[in-house]
Design an enzyme around this catalytic site. Structure first.
Site, PDB file in Angstrom:
ATOM      1  N   GLY A 491      -5.914  -0.107  -3.989  1.00 42.53           N
ATOM      2  CA  GLY A 491      -5.477  -0.007  -3.442  1.00 42.53           C
ATOM      3  C   GLY A 491      -6.197   0.917  -2.240  1.00 42.53           C
ATOM      4  O   GLY A 491      -5.976   2.247  -2.828  1.00 42.53           O
ATOM      5  N   VAL A 498      -4.089   4.059  -3.937  1.00 39.70           N
ATOM      6  CA  VAL A 498      -2.789   3.690  -4.246  1.00 39.70           C
ATOM      7  C   VAL A 498      -3.548   3.501  -6.008  1.00 39.70           C
ATOM      8  O   VAL A 498      -4.353   2.172  -5.602  1.00 39.70           O
ATOM      9  CB  VAL A 498      -2.416   1.913  -3.552  1.00 39.70           C
ATOM     10  CG1 VAL A 498      -0.912   1.610  -4.365  1.00 39.70           C
ATOM     11  CG2 VAL A 498      -2.012   2.559  -2.677  1.00 39.70           C
ATOM     12  N   ASP A 609       8.577  -2.430  10.598  1.00 40.49           N
ATOM     13  CA  ASP A 609       7.643  -3.442  10.639  1.00 40.49           C
ATOM     14  C   ASP A 609       7.641  -3.769   9.367  1.00 40.49           C
ATOM     15  O   ASP A 609       6.524  -4.294   8.176  1.00 40.49           O
ATOM     16  CB  ASP A 609       6.331  -1.890   9.938  1.00 40.49           C
ATOM     17  CG  ASP A 609       5.155  -2.161   9.898  1.00 40.49           C
ATOM     18  OD1 ASP A 609       4.502  -2.831  10.348  1.00 40.49           O
ATOM     19  OD2 ASP A 609       4.412  -1.299   9.711  1.00 40.49           O
TER      20      ASP A 609
HETATM   21  O1  ACK Z   1      -2.477  -6.409  -2.484  1.00 43.86           O
HETATM   22  P1  ACK Z   1      -2.093  -5.589  -2.366  1.00 43.86           P
HETATM   23  O2  ACK Z   1      -2.741  -5.843  -4.582  1.00 43.86           O
HETATM   24  O3  ACK Z   1      -1.104  -5.029  -2.836  1.00 43.86           O
HETATM   25  O4  ACK Z   1      -2.906  -3.651  -2.222  1.00 43.86           O
HETATM   26  C1  ACK Z   1      -2.043  -3.699  -2.117  1.00 43.86           C
HETATM   27  C2  ACK Z   1      -3.008  -2.174  -2.185  1.00 43.86           C
HETATM   28  O5  ACK Z   1      -1.888  -1.602  -3.070  1.00 43.86           O
HETATM   29  C3  ACK Z   1      -2.297  -1.337  -1.059  1.00 43.86           C
HETATM   30  O6  ACK Z   1      -1.371  -0.888  -0.636  1.00 43.86           O
HETATM   31  C4  ACK Z   1      -0.445  -2.524  -3.967  1.00 43.86           C
HETATM   32  N1  ACK Z   1       0.096  -2.267  -3.954  1.00 43.86           N
HETATM   33  C5  ACK Z   1       0.861  -1.446  -3.396  1.00 43.86           C
HETATM   34  N2  ACK Z   1       2.062  -0.826  -3.852  1.00 43.86           N
HETATM   35  C6  ACK Z   1       2.376  -2.111  -4.890  1.00 43.86           C
HETATM   36  C7  ACK Z   1       3.254  -2.076  -6.062  1.00 43.86           C
HETATM   37  N3  ACK Z   1       4.216  -1.275  -6.151  1.00 43.86           N
HETATM   38  N4  ACK Z   1       3.040  -2.958  -7.297  1.00 43.86           N
HETATM   39  C8  ACK Z   1       1.788  -3.557  -7.093  1.00 43.86           C
HETATM   40  N5  ACK Z   1       0.443  -3.044  -5.928  1.00 43.86           N
HETATM   41  C9  ACK Z   1       1.146  -2.272  -5.263  1.00 43.86           C
HETATM   42  C10 ACK Z   1      -0.994  -3.254  -2.228  1.00 43.86           C
END
Ligand code: ACK
Length: 846
Positions: A491, A498, A609
């Site tokens: 993401g 990310v 938030d």
């Molecule tokens: O909905 P998602 O797959 O979950 O897409 C967003 C994306 O990164 C941008 O924030 C994913 N994400 C963020 N932190 C984590 C985490 N700790 N583990 C897995 N996915 C994450 C989030």
């Protein structure tokens, strides 16, 4: 009468085999325990028919000559039929709720030649409880009726011709049972039935280890909505942190884990145990001859107890099937009797009182060839040179160690470069920098105006540090980039991509992580803000708060590494799995979020938030609060909009006082929590749908609140309304929310009362609700509005092309159309019901 029935199993064996195949397909019964399965009884079932000319057993055998216990009756031409079939006594094995699965075929009366006024299409099932096998012959009226069983599918002559098998499966449950066993009885009153199989079973939650606590095999409760609270027992070498508990649902699922055990000091968690020493990581070869190899190694990094002995396994390369094991109390051995000039593979593991640890990686060494061993002293010169060189290097390494500590502690200086030469494997040994591990203790050294009260941890705003880098290293561990393997981009964050990946720390198994990166070309402020999140996250330690593993600041790209949450953000996850969870599962998620928020509010941290998009969910459906941006003006939230006062606020989630005069408190977080509850119960629906932010502010100000989501338990909707009290002091506190949800979970019947359709409607922000928005122009539009658009084609193909025709749809029709998910059936039926209520109230014309 037989000619009318002509059951496919008799005498047409070929067709029977087809039926048999159908019903022996594996289904889901892994959580059920059979008390009786007529298909698997090899001998006589011992069932009794009364009168004798009523039900009859068909003495068929299958292709393996196993008996097929099928009973049939077909007295459709005769008046006043009352044919009973009584099973033998069935022990309930301590279960108080049992399930009965019947497989049967039933002849369609209409398909029988005219005038069959006596033909029936149902039969009745009864039971009678008794502690022993006496009592089967009690009078009929002492049997208790379980249900009248009708066929979903009856068959006709035509079907027989087409060989279309219409085998019905019906499941009924009975409970609470109070005696040791029971009889079942099937009463026919004039139908044409073949009872192909009867399976009686109970369900249980299978024994499981969760959060280091062992939960035993647990028979489900007597009530279909009952959740049994079961206490877990900490596994060996662990102790209770918070009393571990789980709930065994009537369906045999474990739900809502609470509490946990922790490994005792000196033990580490591995595969749900605290059992064993870590693997030996460095093995060195010593003297090598043509027939022997000497080895030495270091104690495992984490012995987790006193090492009693080592086990050394070795074998000739590519000959793994034939290996030798040596046990040694020392950290050296010599393997002899080896072949000259051959490669051998060695693996070593350590044993403590807790058992063996894992084997080390494979180390490969070669014996000297015959020619070398047998040759002159000169041939030894290169070996001596190498040995001296290694010796010098080793000495340098030892000095290096003494002077500068380990590579992973202080970055890689000259000593570590040397070590990399001497022990290539060592450069992969990774660990944290010497960051302060316990912020609680360290806080005493950093004043910044914060006084630590005993037993109460408070959140420290990283802004209060003059040097933001100091804050990061106060609360976040430094990780070496070489310990991280980035696998893929998952993401985009405000500051960069990310990613998902893996983290390998010294003495720990590699595990999955999420990695936030800071894009290149950042400004100093961006770096500060980016790492600010880690400074905040690093202060928290709670199962419902996303866990920070550490940061990478000493190399580029700068990264924040957190635990990996397999199911990503909650809003997306719920949308993807619309209608697929039980209410208890949804409440379990909400409980987790509330518990995380209670922790944050106890720490004095206001989130600002809180929204489903900022909750992450893992593969166990555990929800964790995330997104702790430092710039709590929410630059990074696409939902945040500028207010007239210039702040950037996610209007739909924010309490009125926070929007109006920036009064952000835990009470405003509670308001947002209410919105999250609504998002969860409506499977990720957008709060206030497509209303504009301005309209939302106005409607809320005028006292409107979101309507209850469909199928929402009244108690939950009431809690949402409480969270949306205008007076922030009247809103519940997070600890009260957690207690309230715990109560509901313990007493699930309290969740049975749903907000009824008419009160839902009267509370609607009518003009904005997709359900209340009145006259749908088409079936497609209606199904889309309730997020069931996937069924549009099926509806149209089956003649439900107008809203008028849709209004007549019954649950049976839905099943026939292939809408098999109960959640979807409910959604559609409730929407129809709602439209009907609106019609009756004259609110919305269909
Ligand atoms: O909905 P998602 O797959 O979950 O897409 C967003 C994306 O990164 C941008 O924030 C994913 N994400 C963020 N932190 C984590 C985490 N700790 N583990 C897995 N996915 C994450 C989030």
């Amino acid at each position: 009468t037989k000619s009318y029935c002509n059951f496919p199993h008799h005498p047409n064996h070929e067709i029977f085999t087809e039926i048999y195949k159908t019903y022996t397909l594996p289904v889901f019964f892994f959580l059920s325990v059979n008390l009786l399965d007529s298909r698997t009884v090899m001998g006589d079932l011992g069932w009794i028919a009364y009168p004798k000319n009523g039900w009859e057993e068909i003495g068929e055998v299958d292709e393996n000559y196993a008996p097929i216990h099928t009973y049939q009756v077909c007295k459709v031409m005769e008046q006043n039929q009352n044919n009973w079939l009584l099973t033998s006594w069935i022990s309930n094995e301590g279960a108080s709720r049992i399930f009965i699965e019947l497989k049967f075929t039933l002849r369609d009366c209409n398909s029988l030649p005219g005038g069959l006024g006596t033909c029936k299409e149902t039969f009745n099932m009864y039971y009678f409880e008794s502690d022993d096998e006496d009592g089967r012959n009690i009078r009929e009226n002492q049997y208790i009726k379980i249900d009248t069983i009708a066929a979903d599918e009856s068959f006709t002559e035509l079907d027989l011709g087409d060989r279309v098998m219409k085998l019905n499966t019906e499941v009924r449950d009975v409970g609470p049972l109070t005696k040791k066993g029971f009889y079942l009885a099937f009463q026919d009153v004039g139908a044409c039935i073949a009872l192909v199989s009867v399976r009686v079973y109970y369900k249980k939650c299978p024994s499981v280890i969760r959060n280091l606590a062992r939960f035993p095999d647990t028979i489900t409760g007597a009530d279909s909505s009952q959740l049994l609270e079961v206490s877990g027992v900490c596994v060996n070498h662990s102790v209770t942190d918070e009393a571990p508990k789980m709930h065994c649902s009537a369906e045999g699922e474990w739900l809502v884990p609470i509490g946990k055990c922790l490994c005792k000091a000196g033990y580490e968690e591995k595969n749900n145990t605290c059992q064993a020493p870590s693997p030996v990581s460095s093995v060195k070869k010593g003297k090598i001859t043509k027939n022997s190899i000497s080895l030495s190694w270091q104690e495992p990094d984490r012995p987790n107890g006193i090492i009693l002995e080592y086990e050394i396994k070795y074998f000739e390369k590519d000959q793994e099937t034939s290996y030798t094991i040596i046990k040694s109390k020392e950290t050296t051995i010599t393997a002899d009797g080896l072949k000259p000039g051959s490669a051998y593979v060695f693996q070593i593991r350590a044993r403590t009182a807790a058992g063996y640890g894992g084997f080390s990686r494979r180390f490969e060494f070669e014996t000297s060839p015959v020619s070398v061993a047998a040759s002159s002293d000169q041939s030894q010169i290169p070996i001596i040179v190498v040995s001296v060189t290694v010796g010098v290097i080793l000495l340098a390494v030892v000095i290096g160690f003494l002077l500068s500590g380990s590579c992973c502690d202080h970055g890689c200086g000259w000593a570590s470069s040397l070590r990399a030469v001497a022990y290539p494997s060592l450069i992969w040994r990774c660990g944290y920098s010497k960051a302060k591990q316990d912020p609680e203790e360290e806080k005493m050294h950093f004043h910044n105006g914060h006084i630590k009260l005993p037993g109460v941890r408070t959140y420290i705003d990283p802004h209060t540090y003059e040097d933001p880098n100091q804050a990061v290293h106060e609360f976040a561990k430094e990780i070496e980039a070489s310990c991280i393997t980035i696998e893929r981009v998952i993401g985009a964050g405000e500051f960069g991509e990310v990613c998902s990946g893996r983290l390998k720390l010294q003495g720990k198994r590699e595990f999955p992580v999420a990695i936030k990166t800071l894009k290149v070309g950042y400004t100093e402020k961006q770096r500060r803000d980016f790492l600010g999140e880690a400074s905040i996250m690093g202060q928290f330690d709670h199962p419902n708060i996303i866990h920070l593993e550490g940061v990478v600041t000493k190399s580029k790209p700068v990264m924040i590494v957190t635990e990996y949450m397999e199911n990503g953000s909650l809003d997306t996850f719920l949308k993807k799995n619309d209608g697929q969870f039980t209410v208890i599962q949804l409440v379990g998620m909400l409980r987790g979020i509330a518990s995380g928020m209670k922790y944050l509010s106890d720490m004095g941290y206001v989130h600002r938030d809180l929204a489903a998009r900022n909750i992450l969910i893992n593969s166990n459906l555990v929800c964790k609060v995330s997104d702790f941006g430092l710039s709590r003006v929410l630059e990074d939230d696409p939902e945040a909009a500028y207010t007239t006062r210039g702040g950037k606020i996610p209007i739909r989630w924010t309490a009125p006082e926070a929007i109006a005069f920036r009064k952000f408190t835990s009470a405003s977080d509670v308001w947002s929590y209410g919105i999250v509850m609504w998002e969860v119960m409506s499977y990720g629906e957008r709060p206030y749908w497509e209303m504009t932010n301005q309209d939302v502010i106005k409607a809320v100000e005028e006292g409107y609140r979101l309507p209850s989501p469909m199928d929402c338990p009244a108690a939950l909707y009431q809690l949402m309304l409480d969270c949306w009290q205008k007076d922030r002091n009247s809103r519940p506190k997070f600890d009260e929310i957690v207690s309230m949800l715990d109560k509901l979970i313990r007493n699930p019947s309290s969740l049975k009362t749903l907000v009824n359709a008419s009160s839902r409607v009267s509370n609607l922000l009518v003009e904005h609700s997709p359900v209340g928005s009145g006259a749908y122009r088409s079936v497609g539009e209606w199904l889309e509005a309730i997020k069931m658009g996937r069924y549009t084609e099926i509806f149209m193909e089956n003649g439900y092309s107008s809203m008028d025709s849709v209004a007549q749809v019954t649950l049976e029709d839905l099943r026939r159309l292939g809408v098999t998910l109960v959640g979807h059936q409910k959604k559609i039926m409730n929407s129809l019901q709602e439209m009907k209520v609106q019609l009756v109230n004259g609110m919305v014309p269909l």
